[in-house]
Design an enzyme around this catalytic site. Sequence first.
Site, PDB file in Angstrom:
ATOM      1  N   GLY A  16       0.862  -1.029   0.104  1.00 22.90           N
ATOM      2  CA  GLY A  16       0.133  -0.067  -0.026  1.00 22.90           C
ATOM      3  C   GLY A  16       0.753   1.499  -0.079  1.00 22.90           C
ATOM      4  CB  SER A 102       5.466  -3.847   9.374  1.00 22.63           C
ATOM      5  OG  SER A 102       4.450  -2.909   8.922  1.00 22.63           O
ATOM      6  CG  ASP A 234      -1.907   2.052  15.453  1.00 19.94           C
ATOM      7  OD1 ASP A 234      -0.992   1.810  14.847  1.00 19.94           O
ATOM      8  OD2 ASP A 234      -2.816   3.133  15.335  1.00 19.94           O
ATOM      9  CE  LYS A 238      -0.298   5.429  14.767  1.00 15.87           C
ATOM     10  NZ  LYS A 238      -1.893   5.152  14.397  1.00 15.87           N
TER      11      LYS A 238
END
Lengths: 372, 372
Positions: A16, A102, A234, A238
């Site tokens: 992507g 990743s 997630d 961050k």
Amino acid sequence: MASAKIIYVAVIGVGGVGKSFLTQLEAILRQPASSTSVLSHLRLVYIARSKKALVSESYKAISQHTWPQDLARSNAAPLSQHDLVDYLSKAPGRAIVVDNTSNNDIAEAYPLFLAASISVVTPSKIAFSSDLDLWKAIFTAAANGSGPPGAGYVFHEPTVGAGLPVISTIKDLNNTGNHVTRVEGVFSGTMSFLFNSFMPMGGAESVPFSAHVKIAKDLGYTEPDARHDLSGLDVARKCTILARLCGLAIPSPTSFPVQSLIPAGLADCKSSNEFLERLADFDDDMEKVKTEALSEGKVLRYVGAVDVTRGECEVGLKRFDSEHPIAAMKGDDLQLNLYTAHYKSPIVIQGCGEGAYLAVLTDLIKVCELLL
Amino acid sequence: MASAKIIYVAVIGVGGVGKSFLTQLEAILRQPASSTSVLSHLRLVYIARSKKALVSESYKAISQHTWPQDLARSNAAPLSQHDLVDYLSKAPGRAIVVDNTSNNDIAEAYPLFLAASISVVTPSKIAFSSDLDLWKAIFTAAANGSGPPGAGYVFHEPTVGAGLPVISTIKDLNNTGNHVTRVEGVFSGTMSFLFNSFMPMGGAESVPFSAHVKIAKDLGYTEPDARHDLSGLDVARKCTILARLCGLAIPSPTSFPVQSLIPAGLADCKSSNEFLERLADFDDDMEKVKTEALSEGKVLRYVGAVDVTRGECEVGLKRFDSEHPIAAMKGDDLQLNLYTAHYKSPIVIQGCGEGAYLAVLTDLIKVCELLL
């Protein structure tokens, strides 16, 4: 910027973000004014996906137009990290690796790249939100850390706010002595969509939480397995990055309180679909939390927070009154509130979370400016 | 960044922003970790105010601690722009001019500095919001415009959003091909305070507009003569800069519609005080505009807007419904909404407008990174 220098670029990962990045890079270089862009100094010499690679033997340019077909036809396997360091070190100029994967092994090789004068640009959170030792190794090696002049530069703007100017802003604030004292915000587009829909400011028709999760999945706002969003990991990753940027030695994204929205009773679900079906059994619990917030005139939002002064991170549901910018969010926007030592009100940065591939380009431009 | 290179710095203007800038620079360099900052490469060799200057004859460092006393005792006059170019050109390394004045003659010398490899960092809007020819001359000369490699760099982050990352964000967006299509926002802290108080979201006790202007003046939110804020010229200058950054050839800040809040009947006021006294005679007019907005469920805000696609700028009062981030502003915050070609929602950047001196430092760090 009319120097004739060439900068050699290796791109790992063409899914992507990687594909959008290459498409946009090609679009920029196709423009009539492209010769004035520092990006015109780039020469693509390596493109890899998980099982295949295109390697330019003599550092000639790989076609920006036909690479998808060329890569599909290639019989070459990707280079190991050590071989890639070796290959790029022998290029007749400075080199940059763009890591759109990743992949943990590649992330762990960043210090190697940097020490070999190869810069790293990446949208991947892995290297920056995992073990603190890797973070330290990266910034000890990088020229824009405490590494020697001539070392590679490392940039990772998309890792917190996708296309929003988050990391650059925090670095600028801290570098000018206007230290960030607290960060709070909605760092996940999925969580943003879920709670902006479940409990919009001004109220809305009551739809159970599990139904919003299904809608979010159908609209492509969640990972294929929505539990990956609902676990909060997630957002915790961050938060870890934000905290470390502000100087906190956070050991890992699981070293501070993170509220998972996966009910304990569903920990044993075998599949994503089973989870989504059974989530409805817990709608009453979420409705109760919503009613409590409503009774205070507040809305619920799933936020991450870093209290730099106290050295603490926290991730979970929090109530906000209607005056707070976090309450007024819509859609799947992200929002960061940066509180600083010198400013009386926070810097608020808000916008959609879809521009990671553009932030990779922004970082690439910054590295080019530093290398040219 | 452990290079031993020295970068020579001349500071012009030591009023509000200039003094805060020098104080903060000294505070950073006093920190134990300052040796890792690129700012540690700076050497202050020239400081000037309107009638006096400190000039280091042999490019030795001027004291960052005792400069205020040293400058007060100095008998030297400031160098002319040509002499300053000459002086800095002969320095044994690259040089940067930090212009903290609003002096037109100095602004007009930026192309000279840049062509002589001297970089320019400034919070002054003058050079960027006046005649378009000056803008063109600056960016034709600058290395980060279309100037040759080796020319000076020019940075002016504070000129639109003070300490907010506005100009860097717009440049990054445009450089990555995610073109800004529209900018709208509250660019004046004074206008922000006036209308957030006059017509806060959710309503408030009715206080006439002229009373808010007096309060704003008493709190130091306006210029000594409030007409300088109410004319809208400050916002028009910021709009001019934003539009030019997005590629529009705006001739001047008076070349597009700007709504002045100075009633036509008060154009003949001799003094600021007379103006403030007589402004109350026009409160009914403003009350009427407020009532009209209220009848639509909206609030009034004084905004600047650049429609890049249509090539138009506009400055004046506009109605916003309660869902819009501009309606929810408080205090004297600034807010920019950046609409782009690739993102479905605008990037919103909000915060206080007081950090110009910190943004000067941010820009100085960027120039150092490029020069080292």
